[in-house]
Design an enzyme around this catalytic site. Structure first.
Site, PDB file in Angstrom:
ATOM      1  N   GLN A   1     -12.692   9.016  -1.227  1.00  0.00           N
ATOM      2  CA  GLN A   1     -12.700   8.874  -3.429  1.00  0.00           C
ATOM      3  C   GLN A   1     -14.031   8.881  -3.781  1.00  0.00           C
ATOM      4  O   GLN A   1     -14.476   7.506  -3.779  1.00  0.00           O
ATOM      5  CB  GLN A   1     -11.687   8.193  -4.060  1.00  0.00           C
ATOM      6  CG  GLN A   1     -11.377   8.330  -5.153  1.00  0.00           C
ATOM      7  CD  GLN A   1     -10.452   7.466  -5.907  1.00  0.00           C
ATOM      8  OE1 GLN A   1     -10.837   6.264  -6.086  1.00  0.00           O
ATOM      9  NE2 GLN A   1      -9.442   7.701  -7.091  1.00  0.00           N
TER      10      GLN A   1
ATOM     11  N   TYR B   1     -11.988   5.474 -15.902  1.00  0.00           N
ATOM     12  CA  TYR B   1     -13.350   6.008 -15.533  1.00  0.00           C
ATOM     13  C   TYR B   1     -14.112   6.889 -16.038  1.00  0.00           C
ATOM     14  O   TYR B   1     -13.981   7.592 -17.440  1.00  0.00           O
ATOM     15  CB  TYR B   1     -14.015   5.664 -14.440  1.00  0.00           C
ATOM     16  CG  TYR B   1     -12.873   4.141 -13.631  1.00  0.00           C
ATOM     17  CD1 TYR B   1     -13.633   3.040 -13.588  1.00  0.00           C
ATOM     18  CD2 TYR B   1     -11.615   4.117 -12.579  1.00  0.00           C
ATOM     19  CE1 TYR B   1     -12.836   1.882 -13.350  1.00  0.00           C
ATOM     20  CE2 TYR B   1     -11.222   3.386 -11.988  1.00  0.00           C
ATOM     21  CZ  TYR B   1     -11.969   1.925 -12.730  1.00  0.00           C
ATOM     22  OH  TYR B   1     -11.460   0.757 -11.649  1.00  0.00           O
TER      23      TYR B   1
ATOM     24  N   ARG C   1      -7.583  13.429  -9.553  1.00  0.00           N
ATOM     25  CA  ARG C   1      -6.993  12.556  -9.868  1.00  0.00           C
ATOM     26  C   ARG C   1      -7.016  12.192 -11.523  1.00  0.00           C
ATOM     27  O   ARG C   1      -7.863  12.536 -12.004  1.00  0.00           O
ATOM     28  CB  ARG C   1      -6.971  11.297  -9.243  1.00  0.00           C
ATOM     29  CG  ARG C   1      -6.333  10.118  -9.488  1.00  0.00           C
ATOM     30  CD  ARG C   1      -6.130   8.568  -8.617  1.00  0.00           C
ATOM     31  NE  ARG C   1      -4.610   8.502  -8.679  1.00  0.00           N
ATOM     32  CZ  ARG C   1      -4.678   7.108  -8.616  1.00  0.00           C
ATOM     33  NH1 ARG C   1      -5.023   6.371  -7.707  1.00  0.00           N
ATOM     34  NH2 ARG C   1      -3.019   6.881  -8.460  1.00  0.00           N
TER      35      ARG C   1
ATOM     36  N   GLY D   1       4.623   3.483  -8.559  1.00  0.00           N
ATOM     37  CA  GLY D   1       5.815   2.587  -8.186  1.00  0.00           C
ATOM     38  C   GLY D   1       7.239   3.172  -7.760  1.00  0.00           C
ATOM     39  O   GLY D   1       8.495   3.315  -7.571  1.00  0.00           O
TER      40      GLY D   1
END
Ligand SMILES: Cc1cc2nc3c(=O)[nH]c(=O)nc-3n(C[C@H](O)[C@H](O)[C@H](O)COP(=O)(O)O)c2cc1C
Length: 369
Positions: A101, A181, A228, A300
């Site tokens: 990443q 970010y 992402r 989750g």
């Protein structure tokens, strides 16, 4: 034999032995002057998890300016490339597939990381968040609005990082355009108030991201690039949604149909957003119809909900974060219906092996008991 969809192979641009992905997670274990991954820590950590269909590494800074957390591994220096080479070799030897990443935190940083200089961001707006420095958590500051030269230089930093990733033997890269970010700061109108071609309209706020993607795909095939997004992030990492936030992500996702990427990696909301009028509550469901390529979903999920989201046609791959911290053999546990181990938050970011290398596999645990 277990035939559930999560455990079946996936072949579309990337060849994965199953659809269980290890989500990218910062673990702050590169506690050396070079911020390089090490043979003692990073190599065994990722190798222990090589049965995942795909491992996405921790966010790795593309330059010195890109850093915002202590002891995070980078991908801009020779020593870092050498360190990552050992990781990819070992993961490949164990039959795994691994992307790195690529990360720039933008304003989610502190002058302590930049010899006292201000962190860079689209606009001079303090996220009013915390940066994790060598002296503990510190308040973020008002960052410096990037000049066009600094934007250009940052595009080059991503290109160099992608070249380094290829040299280090990675199977691909994931551009971290999520979680508040740098790219996310450009996307959202509350963090980007620029009046040049990088601010104002949706097209302008997404320009920097597409400039980076277009430049990176010149040095690594786009079939090996993932991206992402966390569209409904609100009240965390300095992000505030407004009425243009979701339309901005819809624009990005639709435009990505013109590319042939490895995948788009999206997160369901990190918090309850039911009372936020601008938020989408079900990300996979909302965005799946907009995108023709591979959709990875995260946040989750467990085994049951992971199978369900794929069966319902709302995602192709499922990324697991915290479960991968405490279950290095997550795939085997899913296969055999074994009980899952709980993670310890206190050791997420602490130096050394504790809470990093010492989570046993189910088999090892059975022998200890
Ligand atoms: C310790 C920790 C570090 C993380 N670091 C990153 C990171 O470097 N890059 C990133 O995109 N997400 C990061 N995340 C977010 C995870 O990738 C994931 O989105 C989150 O844990 C929710 O998924 P889960 O419910 O399966 O844990 C981090 C999460 C945790 C718990």
């Amino acid at each position: 034999m277990n035939t559930e969809i999560l455990l079946t192979p996936y072949h579309k641009n990337i060849q994965l032995k199953n659809r269980v992905v290890m989500a990218p997670m910062t673990r702050s274990r590169a506690a050396n002057e070079e911020n390089a991954p090490t043979e003692d820590l990073h190599v065994p950590y990722y190798t222990q998890r090589a049965s995942a269909g795909l491992i996405i590494t921790e966010g790795s800074q593309v330059s010195k300016a890109a850093v915002g957390y202590v002891n995070t591994a980078g991908i801009h220096s020779k020593a870092q490339v050498e360190g990552w080479k050992k990781v990819t070799e070992s993961v490949h030897d164990a039959g795994g597939t691994i992307f790195i990443q690529l990360w720039h935190v933008g304003r989610m940083s502190h002058p302590d990381f930049h010899n006292g200089n201000l962190p860079l961001a689209p606009s001079a707006i303090n996220p009013n968040a915390k940066s994790f420095t060598s002296e503990g958590f510190k308040d973020t500051v008002t960052p410096k609005a990037m000049s066009k030269e600094e934007i250009k230089a940052t595009v080059t930093d991503f290109v160099n990082a992608a070249k380094n990733a290829v040299e280090a033997g990675f199977d691909g890269v994931e551009i971290h355009s999520s979680n508040g970010y740098l790219f996310h700061q450009f996307f959202n109108a509350t963090s980007n108030t620029r009046t040049d071609e990088y601010g104002g309209s949706i097209e302008n706020r997404t320009r920097f991201f597409f400039e980076v993607l277009d430049a990176v795909k010149e040095v690594i095939p786009q079939e090996k690039i993932g991206v992402r997004f966390n569209p409904s992030l609100n009240g965390l990492f300095g992000m505030t949604m407004d009425e243009e936030t979701i339309p901005t992500f819809e624009y990005i996702i639709k435009k990505l149909n013109d590319y042939n990427l490895a995948y788009i990696h999206m997160s369901e909301p990190f918090t309850d957003v039911s009372d936020i009028p601008y938020a989408v509550q079900h990300i996979a469901k909302h965005f799946r119809p907009l995108y023709n390529g591979t959709l990875m979903i995260n946040a989750g999920f467990d085994q049951e909900s992971g199978n369900k989201v794929i069966e319902e046609g709302n995602a192709d791959l499922v990324a697991y974060g915290k479960l991968y911290i405490s279950n290095p053999d997550l795939v085997e546990r899913f296969k055999n219906g074994h009980e899952l181990s709980k993670w310890d938050e206190d050791t997420f970011y602490t130096p050394g092996k504790e809470g990093y290398l010492d989570y046993p596999t189910y088999q090892e645990k059975a022998q200890i008991v």
